[in-house]
Motif scaffolding. Structure first.
Motif, mmCIF file in Angstrom:
data_model
loop_
_atom_site.group_PDB
_atom_site.id
_atom_site.type_symbol
_atom_site.label_atom_id
_atom_site.label_comp_id
_atom_site.label_asym_id
_atom_site.label_seq_id
_atom_site.Cartn_x
_atom_site.Cartn_y
_atom_site.Cartn_z
ATOM 1 N N LEU B 425 50.765 4.523 28.297
ATOM 2 C CA LEU B 425 51.591 5.704 28.535
ATOM 3 C C LEU B 425 52.347 5.481 29.889
ATOM 4 O O LEU B 425 53.196 5.383 30.245
ATOM 5 N N GLU B 426 51.979 5.243 31.541
ATOM 6 C CA GLU B 426 52.254 4.515 32.325
ATOM 7 C C GLU B 426 53.105 3.706 32.740
ATOM 8 O O GLU B 426 53.818 3.867 33.524
ATOM 9 N N SER B 427 52.471 2.272 31.526
ATOM 10 C CA SER B 427 53.856 1.594 31.742
ATOM 11 C C SER B 427 55.155 2.197 30.365
ATOM 12 O O SER B 427 56.267 1.520 30.852
ATOM 13 N N ALA B 428 55.071 2.902 29.926
ATOM 14 C CA ALA B 428 56.108 3.675 29.361
ATOM 15 C C ALA B 428 56.931 4.108 30.013
ATOM 16 O O ALA B 428 58.581 3.677 30.247
ATOM 17 N N VAL B 429 56.334 5.208 31.232
ATOM 18 C CA VAL B 429 57.144 5.715 31.948
ATOM 19 C C VAL B 429 57.704 5.066 32.646
ATOM 20 O O VAL B 429 58.741 4.850 33.054
ATOM 21 N N ASN B 430 57.196 3.880 33.363
ATOM 22 C CA ASN B 430 57.624 2.498 34.712
ATOM 23 C C ASN B 430 59.285 2.019 33.794
ATOM 24 O O ASN B 430 60.471 2.058 34.572
ATOM 25 N N GLU B 431 59.141 1.602 32.558
ATOM 26 C CA GLU B 431 59.742 1.269 31.353
ATOM 27 C C GLU B 431 60.955 2.316 31.558
ATOM 28 O O GLU B 431 62.440 1.904 31.652
ATOM 29 N N LEU B 432 61.161 3.356 31.552
ATOM 30 C CA LEU B 432 61.784 5.120 31.022
ATOM 31 C C LEU B 432 62.281 4.865 32.762
ATOM 32 O O LEU B 432 63.529 4.606 32.461
ATOM 33 N N ALA B 433 62.072 4.632 33.975
ATOM 34 C CA ALA B 433 62.397 4.316 35.114
ATOM 35 C C ALA B 433 63.405 3.148 35.238
ATOM 36 O O ALA B 433 64.158 3.871 35.905
ATOM 37 N N ASP B 434 63.279 2.251 34.406
ATOM 38 C CA ASP B 434 63.900 0.531 34.944
ATOM 39 C C ASP B 434 65.068 1.028 33.908
ATOM 40 O O ASP B 434 66.408 0.232 34.688
ATOM 41 N N THR B 435 64.903 1.752 33.140
ATOM 42 C CA THR B 435 65.633 1.512 31.634
ATOM 43 C C THR B 435 66.583 2.859 32.244
ATOM 44 O O THR B 435 68.065 2.448 32.592
ATOM 45 N N LEU B 436 66.312 4.200 32.793
ATOM 46 C CA LEU B 436 67.217 4.853 33.415
ATOM 47 C C LEU B 436 68.022 4.366 35.091
ATOM 48 O O LEU B 436 68.548 5.111 35.568
ATOM 49 N N ALA B 437 67.296 3.043 35.997
ATOM 50 C CA ALA B 437 67.462 3.003 37.050
ATOM 51 C C ALA B 437 67.536 4.083 38.251
ATOM 52 O O ALA B 437 68.173 4.633 38.560
ATOM 53 N N MET B 438 65.662 4.713 37.495
ATOM 54 C CA MET B 438 65.957 5.623 38.787
ATOM 55 C C MET B 438 64.547 5.223 38.972
ATOM 56 O O MET B 438 63.564 4.353 38.525
ATOM 57 N N ASP B 439 64.205 5.433 40.292
ATOM 58 C CA ASP B 439 63.096 5.436 41.601
ATOM 59 C C ASP B 439 61.918 6.017 40.406
ATOM 60 O O ASP B 439 61.177 7.403 40.012
ATOM 61 N N PRO B 440 60.408 5.164 40.214
ATOM 62 C CA PRO B 440 59.726 5.750 39.403
ATOM 63 C C PRO B 440 59.034 6.723 40.203
ATOM 64 O O PRO B 440 58.380 7.191 39.330
ATOM 65 N N CYS B 441 59.410 6.750 41.104
ATOM 66 C CA CYS B 441 57.940 7.479 41.803
ATOM 67 C C CYS B 441 58.288 8.893 41.672
ATOM 68 O O CYS B 441 58.481 9.724 41.316
ATOM 69 N N GLU B 442 60.392 9.168 42.117
ATOM 70 C CA GLU B 442 60.757 10.340 41.633
ATOM 71 C C GLU B 442 60.799 10.908 40.138
ATOM 72 O O GLU B 442 61.051 11.609 39.877
ATOM 73 N N LEU B 443 61.130 10.011 39.260
ATOM 74 C CA LEU B 443 61.061 9.823 37.886
ATOM 75 C C LEU B 443 59.581 11.521 38.072
ATOM 76 O O LEU B 443 59.593 12.019 36.898
ATOM 77 N N ARG B 444 58.659 10.155 38.243
ATOM 78 C CA ARG B 444 57.698 11.219 38.497
ATOM 79 C C ARG B 444 56.991 12.692 38.646
ATOM 80 O O ARG B 444 56.855 13.596 38.258
ATOM 81 N N VAL B 445 57.615 12.868 40.009
ATOM 82 C CA VAL B 445 57.576 13.901 40.415
ATOM 83 C C VAL B 445 58.260 15.067 39.823
ATOM 84 O O VAL B 445 58.116 15.926 39.914
ATOM 85 N N ARG B 446 59.547 14.755 39.309
ATOM 86 C CA ARG B 446 60.197 15.340 38.385
ATOM 87 C C ARG B 446 59.531 16.032 37.342
ATOM 88 O O ARG B 446 59.581 16.807 36.897
ATOM 89 N N ASN B 447 58.472 15.164 36.828
ATOM 90 C CA ASN B 447 57.996 15.679 35.903
ATOM 91 C C ASN B 447 56.139 16.097 35.817
ATOM 92 O O ASN B 447 55.385 16.640 34.872
ATOM 93 N N LEU B 448 55.545 15.664 37.103
ATOM 94 C CA LEU B 448 54.505 16.004 36.909
ATOM 95 C C LEU B 448 53.620 17.764 36.782
ATOM 96 O O LEU B 448 54.921 18.714 36.797
#
Lengths: 190, 816
Positions: B425-448
């Motif tokens: 799951l966390e690898s997929a979330v990292n791939e999502l962040a990279d796909t969206l060119a988003m900071d992976p930390c900010e992407l997570r904070v948005r969804n916690l």
């Protein structure tokens, strides 16, 4: 074959088979601090001193020790006390199974240093053969650096930052958001 | 890619889904105004014994090398057992000739499958009835993996036993084997077709003739509708390998028959009470005829939550009437015990372009190997302890299948499936962040998942305490996230960052039980008797800290004793991260009870109301009272007795009793601890070698009970996780023989591999936990694999989705 060893300062003679390892010999003579973790000289648990040099006793034949002196942690109870305290104050012994081998090697390292303060990488290199699966090595490094008088041994109990909760992040806690309940609920039994 | 072409899979159709439970009543409570973080800041500084760096009670004995472990304690006249193991992955034994072996001087007995009882059992250390199928015998006519037990030799010496092993002749009918777990389901080779196989828990949906040990799933929300809202879908398959727990002390046990004819087994185990049941079942004797003792343990990490050789030595001791011991070699421990479950996980992650995760679909295939220990249960955590991180998703689905193969059985290993699921799951979330060119930390904070929210995939529990966002921010601060780019060219190397979050549980809710006895002894000290098993983690010490906190005394005044199943109060054992949360709470309860008994006793002596009796740790007293009824702390107390005098009086004068409290704890909650981990790695441009140059981990384990031991847990877990990420990989050859048989070929991290691991805590205060505590033991192993994989992807552009991340995969990619 008859073997005579000066074990922790006292003479010990025994009749051993040629394939008896020093590890087996020492355990049979009551030195239960000597542990075996791998049989392939990778883990360092069986470290003892043969004529004051650290060796892996699982890879030394008992007959090799004939006429020589062998030291185990049983023979270094007083000398190891200060190091033990440094390790204990970090919780760095954890399960303790690798501790005797580590203590033997650190004390050998200390003697080799002859008062010189080593660099971190030097410590890691000398002790690379002492595996530990519990601690991740960091607490051991802090303890050993303190023991050897290295500057900046890192987080120490009671020191600022060693235990205090970090106040990070400033986002206000948002209001609870209702989430639809699960249709199906897993069983968590284990 | 559009959402609609990515969600065509049917709703899980293989097996009925488990029944829904009502949402918990607490979900409707008004949420308190004070956050768990603020509560922790208010309450924790008040604690005198808890939240301090107390030295482990056994530290100095361990560091002095005292004889405290199983093999150190075995009787010197114990017979030695050596085990003949199958060279075939799957075979039926036609005949065994033991005549020559029995003629070796010093050999006392050779046992084969013809000698043992024929009741099947499981070695899984789980509460009764176990989720794991009863699929084993002590020795079986069919061997199911290379290393499976064929015969026991018992001899006066190790050498005689080893010599005899070589003289046993076995006639095997070699059977075809299934080694690839992706081919196991409905394979013509059936691993368990035998009679006597028994399923104790219907919910596992066992179909053993299809090689399915367990299957099922769970869902929340309308998955198709949620994916229809997704603007981006990450659809990937991840694969985690079997890993060895590799505790430094191998498996070792001895058994003897006591004066009453009972079997006593001393063993390096995390689950003495479950071992008692295993021995009784396997030997077809009454449980009353078995006693299990746990001395010091040289590490477990879950390996010793599965029985190993306890039934073997118990059987031999019973037959021979003499003490019998077995000490596994490292090779036996590597090849013939248990490991982490290998899992293949298909993740579909749907999100909006702004990074909002709307749907998660996770399908896990798990390899339980030749026997089903922990198979049905580990797999559950791959979903239930990963998906709740992002509980705000509109819909989630989790489906799982657990298959038998002819490889070494898997078992429990720190993280217990959550480690595997979080890598996916966390690898997929990292791939999502990279796909969206988003900071992976900010992407997570948005969804916690936030405090007060329901966690649909977590038994519908409410999240009472979390500081995960603060943990992540603290980790970013420690590593310098905002000052560094994700990737930097360093010349010969590329340096990169990667992040991951993690969670776990704090017990198995409604299953785990911890109980303690607490006694006030003559002289004025306490004996805390526990059934929880300290395996090096320090639970003896932290439980004493809880008792000392409640009894207002130094930790040294609390003596801790455990574990002996004849004497210790029942405890399911030390696993599932439960000891602090469950047995810690039982300890607090017992201490409160004991204080009540002390007040009642003193009140009886002094002719006062028990409610007026006070105890400050050192003395029992009744304070003086002014005319207006208020307490006068300045005046001499109306009654007063020092603790030692009080304790002595309890048992003097030919009457009375040592005051004893007993308390048990179970829980309908299992509050998740959380962690944020960030890896900084160097990837060598020429060789692909990955070095973790720095790793920071920040943990929310609730109240940090022992600040030293929690830190060591976290540092140790991270390094184990780094091993899993980079080097640790249980491998087999084409005939099913394990290649990684020693520390020569199975690479554990040594101290040169991990120059810098830095840990900090941001405690929350968990209101269902003892003094606010959750758990620490397992969550700490979960972040390294996904964080390092992401850092490597940032450095090289190659996402490694099959662990470990070898230099070849880093340099050339998995399709290389």
């Amino acid at each position: 074959m008859n073997v005579t060893v000066t074990l922790n300062g006292a003479p010990v003679t025994d009749d051993v088979t040629p394939d008896t390892t020093l590890y087996e010999f020492l355990r049979a003579h009551g030195c239960k601090s000597v542990k075996c973790g791998c049989e392939t000289t990778n883990c360092g648990l069986c470290t003892v001193w043969l004529d004051d040099a650290p060796v892996l006793s699982c890879a030394v034949l008992a007959v090799r020790a004939d006429g020589r002196s062998v030291t185990t942690l049983e023979g270094l109870q007083d000398q190891s006390a200060r190091l033990a305290r440094c390790l204990a104050e970090q919780g760095a012994e954890q399960c303790g199974f690798c501790s005797p081998g580590l203590v033997m090697n650190v004390l050998a390292f200390e003697r080799e240093l002859a008062g010189r303060v080593p660099a971190d990488e030097e410590i890691r290199r000398f002790l690379a053969g002492n595996l530990c699966r519990c601690t991740g090595y960091m607490s051991q490094m802090r303890a050993i650096k303190r023991y050897l008088g290295c500057p900046d041994p890192g987080a120490w109990p009671g020191a600022a930052g060693a235990s205090g909760p970090a106040a990070a992040g400033t986002a206000a806690r948002p209001a609870p958001v209702p989430v639809a309940p699960a249709k199906e609920v897993p069983t968590h039994e284990r | 890619m559009s959402a609609n072409d990515k969600h065509s899979a049917p709703v899980c159709s293989r097996a009925p889904l488990t029944k829904p439970a009502a949402a918990h009543a607490y979900a409707n409570e008004a949420w308190p105004a004070t956050s768990s973080f603020e509560l922790a800041q208010q309450i924790t500084p008040e604690l005198a014994q808890v939240s301090h760096p107390v030295v482990k009670k056994d530290a100095y004995a361990l560091l002095a090398g005292k004889p405290l472990y199983t093999d150190d304690l075995a009787p010197s006249d114990a017979l030695v057992m050596k085990i003949l193991r199958s060279p075939h992955a799957h075979a039926r034994i036609r005949a065994i000739d033991t005549a020559r072996a029995l003629r070796v001087p010093g050999v006392v007995a050779v046992f084969t499958h013809e000698d043992v009882p024929h009741t099947r059992f499981t070695l899984a250390g789980q509460s009764n009835p176990e989720a794991s199928p009863y699929d084993r015998l002590i020795l079986d006519e069919v061997v199911r993996y290379v290393g499976d037990e064929v015969a026991f030799v018992v001899a006066e010496t190790k050498r005689a036993a080893e010599r005899a092993l070589r003289l046993i002749r076995v006639d095997y009918e070699v059977l075809p084997a299934v080694l690839d777990f992706t081919q196991a389901k409905d394979n013509p080779v059936v691993v368990h077709g035998e009679e006597g196989y028994e399923v104790k828990a219907g919910w596992i949906n066992n179909e053993r003739l299809r090689n399915i040990c367990a299957q099922g799933g769970s869902a929340s929300g309308d998955l198709d509708a949620a994916f229809a809202q997704a603007e981006v879908v990450i659809d990937r398959t991840y694969h985690t390998k079997a890993c060895a727990q590799a505790m430094m002390e191998t498996f070792q046990s001895y058994a003897y028959v006591d004066v009453h004819g009972r079997i006593v087994c001393v063993s390096s185990t995390q689950v003495p009470f479950h071992i008692r049941r295993q021995i009784a079942t396997a030997l077809e004797i009454a449980p009353s005829q078995v006693r299990v003792v746990k001395p010091r343990i040289g590490g477990g990490f879950g390996a010793k939550q599965t029985g190993c050789a306890e039934t073997f030595v118990a059987f031999a001791a019973q037959r021979l009437g003499r003490p019998v011991k077995v000490v596994y070699t490292r090779e036996e421990t590597m090849t013939a015990s248990n490991s982490r479950h290998e899992m293949q996980m298909h993740v579909r992650l749907g999100a909006k372009r702004d990074g909002t995760i709307v749907a998660i679909d996770l399908d896990t295939l798990s390899n339980t190997g030749a026997y089903g220990e922990h198979g049905p249960t580990t797999v559950g955590l791959s979903g239930h302890k990963s998906l709740p991180l992002y509980g705000r998703a509109l819909a989630t689905r989790f489906a799982f299948t657990v298959v038998y193969t002819n490889t070494m059985p898997a078992g429990a290993y720190r993280g217990y499936g959550a480690t595997q699921g979080l890598f996916a799951l966390e690898s997929a979330v990292n791939e999502l962040a990279d796909t969206l060119a988003m900071d992976p930390c900010e992407l997570r904070v948005r969804n916690l998942t936030r405090e007060g929210e329901l966690m649909p995939q977590y038994d519908n529990q409410v999240l009472y305490s979390t500081t995960l966002e603060r943990c992540l921010r603290r980790a970013q601060e420690m590593i310098g996230w905002n000052e560094k780019p994700l990737v930097r060219d360093m010349g010969d190397k590329v340096r990169a960052l990667g992040v991951s979050l993690a969670m776990q549980g704090s017990c198995i809710l409604n299953v785990d039980i911890g109980s303690v006895d607490l006694r006030l002894e003559e002289g004025g000290f306490y004996v805390l008797s526990i059934g929880a098993t300290d395996m090096g983690t320090g639970c003896d010490t932290i439980l004493a800290q809880f008792a000392a906190e409640a009894l207002e005394c130094p930790v040294e005044r609390v003596v801790v004793h455990g574990v002996d199943t004849d004497v210790s109060p029942y405890d399911t054992g030390s696993y599932a991260s439960s000891t602090t949360y469950i047995t810690g709470a039982a300890t607090l309860k017992a201490a409160e009870q004991l204080r009540g008994q002390m007040a009642e006793t003193a009140a009886g002596w002094w002719g006062v109301d028990a409610a007026d009796v006070r105890f400050d740790g050192e003395r029992v007293f009744v304070p003086a009272v002014r005319a207006d009824g208020t307490v006068d702390a300045e005046a001499a107390p109306a009654h007063e007795m020092a603790l030692a005098a009080f304790a002595n009086k309890c048992v003097s004068g030919g009457r009375g009793d040592a005051l004893t409290a007993h308390a048990a704890q179970w829980s309908e909650f299992s509050p998740p601890p959380f962690m944020a981990g960030i890896a900084e790695v160097d990837v060598d441009k020429a060789t692909g070698k990955v070095d973790v140059v720095d790793y920071v981990g920040v943990v929310d384990c609730g109240t940090v009970v022992n600040t030293n031991l929690a830190r060591v847990q976290a540092e140790g877990g991270i390094v184990q996780g780094i091993g899993m990420a980079l080097t640790e990989d249980v491998q087999y050859d084409e005939r099913g023989r394990m290649r990684t048989r020693s520390f020569m070929s199975y690479k554990l991290p040594c101290r040169q591999d991990v120059p810098s691991v830095r840990v900090d805590f941001v405690p929350s205060y968990e209101k269902t936990g003892p003094l606010g505590a959750k758990s620490i033991g397992e969550v700490v192993i979960n972040t390294p694999s996904p964080a390092i994989a992401s850092a490597v992807a940032h450095a090289t552009g190659h996402y490694v989705r099959t662990l470990p991340i070898t230099p070849e995969k880093a340099l050339f990619g998995e399709e290389g």
